[in-house]
Structure formats: C-alpha cells, structure tokens
Design an enzyme around this catalytic site. Structure first.
Site, mmCIF file in Angstrom:
data_model
loop_
_atom_site.group_PDB
_atom_site.id
_atom_site.type_symbol
_atom_site.label_atom_id
_atom_site.label_comp_id
_atom_site.label_asym_id
_atom_site.label_seq_id
_atom_site.Cartn_x
_atom_site.Cartn_y
_atom_site.Cartn_z
ATOM 1 N N HIS A 83 0.762 -1.469 -0.021
ATOM 2 C CA HIS A 83 0.030 0.141 0.095
ATOM 3 C C HIS A 83 0.860 1.265 -0.078
ATOM 4 O O HIS A 83 0.669 2.403 -0.670
ATOM 5 C CB HIS A 83 -0.713 -0.204 1.300
ATOM 6 C CG HIS A 83 -1.879 1.182 1.338
ATOM 7 N ND1 HIS A 83 -1.857 1.929 2.519
ATOM 8 C CD2 HIS A 83 -2.568 1.710 0.421
ATOM 9 C CE1 HIS A 83 -2.695 2.694 2.387
ATOM 10 N NE2 HIS A 83 -3.046 2.932 1.089
ATOM 11 N N GLU A 86 2.047 1.691 -3.365
ATOM 12 C CA GLU A 86 1.124 2.418 -4.206
ATOM 13 C C GLU A 86 1.176 4.054 -4.178
ATOM 14 O O GLU A 86 1.114 4.646 -5.207
ATOM 15 C CB GLU A 86 -0.081 2.012 -3.747
ATOM 16 C CG GLU A 86 -1.360 2.626 -4.384
ATOM 17 C CD GLU A 86 -2.762 2.740 -3.660
ATOM 18 O OE1 GLU A 86 -3.268 3.765 -3.551
ATOM 19 O OE2 GLU A 86 -3.096 1.612 -2.944
ATOM 20 N N HIS A 87 1.452 4.464 -3.020
ATOM 21 C CA HIS A 87 1.327 5.881 -2.894
ATOM 22 C C HIS A 87 2.796 6.503 -3.527
ATOM 23 O O HIS A 87 2.637 7.523 -4.072
ATOM 24 C CB HIS A 87 1.434 6.408 -1.455
ATOM 25 C CG HIS A 87 0.149 6.136 -0.826
ATOM 26 N ND1 HIS A 87 -0.563 7.411 -0.362
ATOM 27 C CD2 HIS A 87 -0.929 5.140 -0.632
ATOM 28 C CE1 HIS A 87 -1.760 7.072 0.132
ATOM 29 N NE2 HIS A 87 -1.916 5.923 0.024
ATOM 30 N N GLU A 163 -3.895 8.307 6.650
ATOM 31 C CA GLU A 163 -4.892 7.611 6.068
ATOM 32 C C GLU A 163 -5.284 6.586 6.971
ATOM 33 O O GLU A 163 -6.666 6.165 7.307
ATOM 34 C CB GLU A 163 -4.579 7.059 4.817
ATOM 35 C CG GLU A 163 -5.763 6.171 4.270
ATOM 36 C CD GLU A 163 -5.066 5.665 2.780
ATOM 37 O OE1 GLU A 163 -5.861 4.600 2.268
ATOM 38 O OE2 GLU A 163 -4.295 6.057 2.107
#
Length: 208
Positions: A83, A86-87, A163
C-alpha cells in the site's frame, strides 16, 4: 343490533378486496441482452500481458495497469508496504516530477487513482483519447524509473499514517473491519491488513 365497529371492519375489508381486484398483473421483465465484449489479448516480449477493448461510445481512453503484488506479499514485520508503494508510484521518477501523473490527467480533464488489495495493486487513468500515448509512456516511466529515496518515503509514509488514522482509528467501525483479517487467519498472509499499521512504519525511537 349491529355493532358499528363490525360495519367499519366489513367496509375496510370490502375496500381492500376492491382495491386488490384492480391491481394489474405483474409484467414479466424483458430479458436482458448483454452484448459480448470483443477484446484483444497479447503478451509483450517483457512478459507484460495486454488486454485492449475498442469502444467509440466516448472520446476518452482508460489505461489500467494491474500488478500481481498486494498485501499478501508484504515482508514479515512490514505490513502495509504494498500500500505504501502504491503511494510512492505517484512521486518523482527519473523523467517526471512528483505528482506529475495528476498534471497529465487532471489538467486535461481526466482523472487517475489507485488501489491495493490482498493480491493486486491497481492503477488507472481516464483521459481524452488523444493522450493515450502520453499515459502509456508515464506508466512505463514510473514502473522502470521510480525514485525511491528517503524524502519520498517519509512523505508518503506520513500520508499513509494519516489515512490509517482516518479510516481505522476515526471510523466508528474501522478497528472492527481492520481486525477481521488478523482474527480470521493464523498462517495465511491474508491475515496482514492491507493498510498496515503505524507501529510497523515508525522507528522504535519515534513511536508515541
């Protein structure tokens, strides 16, 4: 002697029966016809599988790139790395500035986004069709020339931490949903939450 309540009940029953007599018979739903999707499939010399569908209903094009890497592939003790990367894919590359993917899409009326799951990390863009070559180049560029340096890493780690606070800690059911995986599997890598945890991203001396 007639009881007035019985008369009301009879009248109500008659009204219901009369109303039922005028209810139209149900109409059978028309059979849904789904046209077949004609697509082209090929594999490039580097092993990349390409699926393409031509559709002229809109003067736009969608580019979607899926990597067969997800949270199940996170290294031990590093939950959330897929994840996080992904950023990082939206940061700078050898030939693109940070967030330039947004400029290549949003500035021409398009959009882009990404997501990470247990098995797949997915990126997509929707832009006017004449920008197809540009977006294909940009996807290839960030795949092969991504800058994974300390500055970009710390920047996106902070974004992912926030997040986590919003989607897990601040959400009324966030902790519940985030605990399903760890309590459903004991050995399988699906037990690792895709979003990761603040503990695994923060050096011990910096934890609060």
């Amino acid at each position: 002697m007639h009881h007035p309540l019985r008369a009301v009940v009879r009248l109500a029953s008659f009204t219901l029966l009369a109303a039922a007599a005028f209810v139209p018979a149900p109409v059978a739903a028309a059979e849904l016809a789904v046209p077949p999707i004609h697509y082209r499939e090929r594999t490039l010399p580097n092993g990349l599988q390409v699926l393409s569908v031509e559709d002229h209903a809109s003067p736009t094009v969608t580019v979607q790139v899926s990597y067969h890497v997800g949270s199940k592939d996170d290294p031990a003790g590093r939950s959330g790395f897929a994840h996080l990367f992904e950023h990082l894919m939206f940061k700078s590359t050898k030939h693109m500035r940070a967030e330039q993917m947004d400029r290549l899409t949003e500035d021409v009326g398009g959009a882009n986004n990404a997501s990470t799951s247990d098995d797949v990390t997915n990126y997509y863009e929707v832009v006017p069709a004449n920008y197809l070559r540009t977006l294909l180049w940009a996807e290839a560029e960030r795949l092969s020339n991504l800058n994974v340096d300390e500055k970009n890493f710390k920047s996106e780690r902070a974004v992912v931490q926030e997040e986590y606070r919003q989607s897990v800690l601040a959400n009324p059911y966030g902790k519940l949903f985030n605990a399903i995986g760890p309590h459903s599997y004991t050995v399988h890598p699906y037990r690792r939450p895709t979003i990761g945890s603040i503990e695994t991203w923060t050096p011990p001396r910096c934890r609060t």
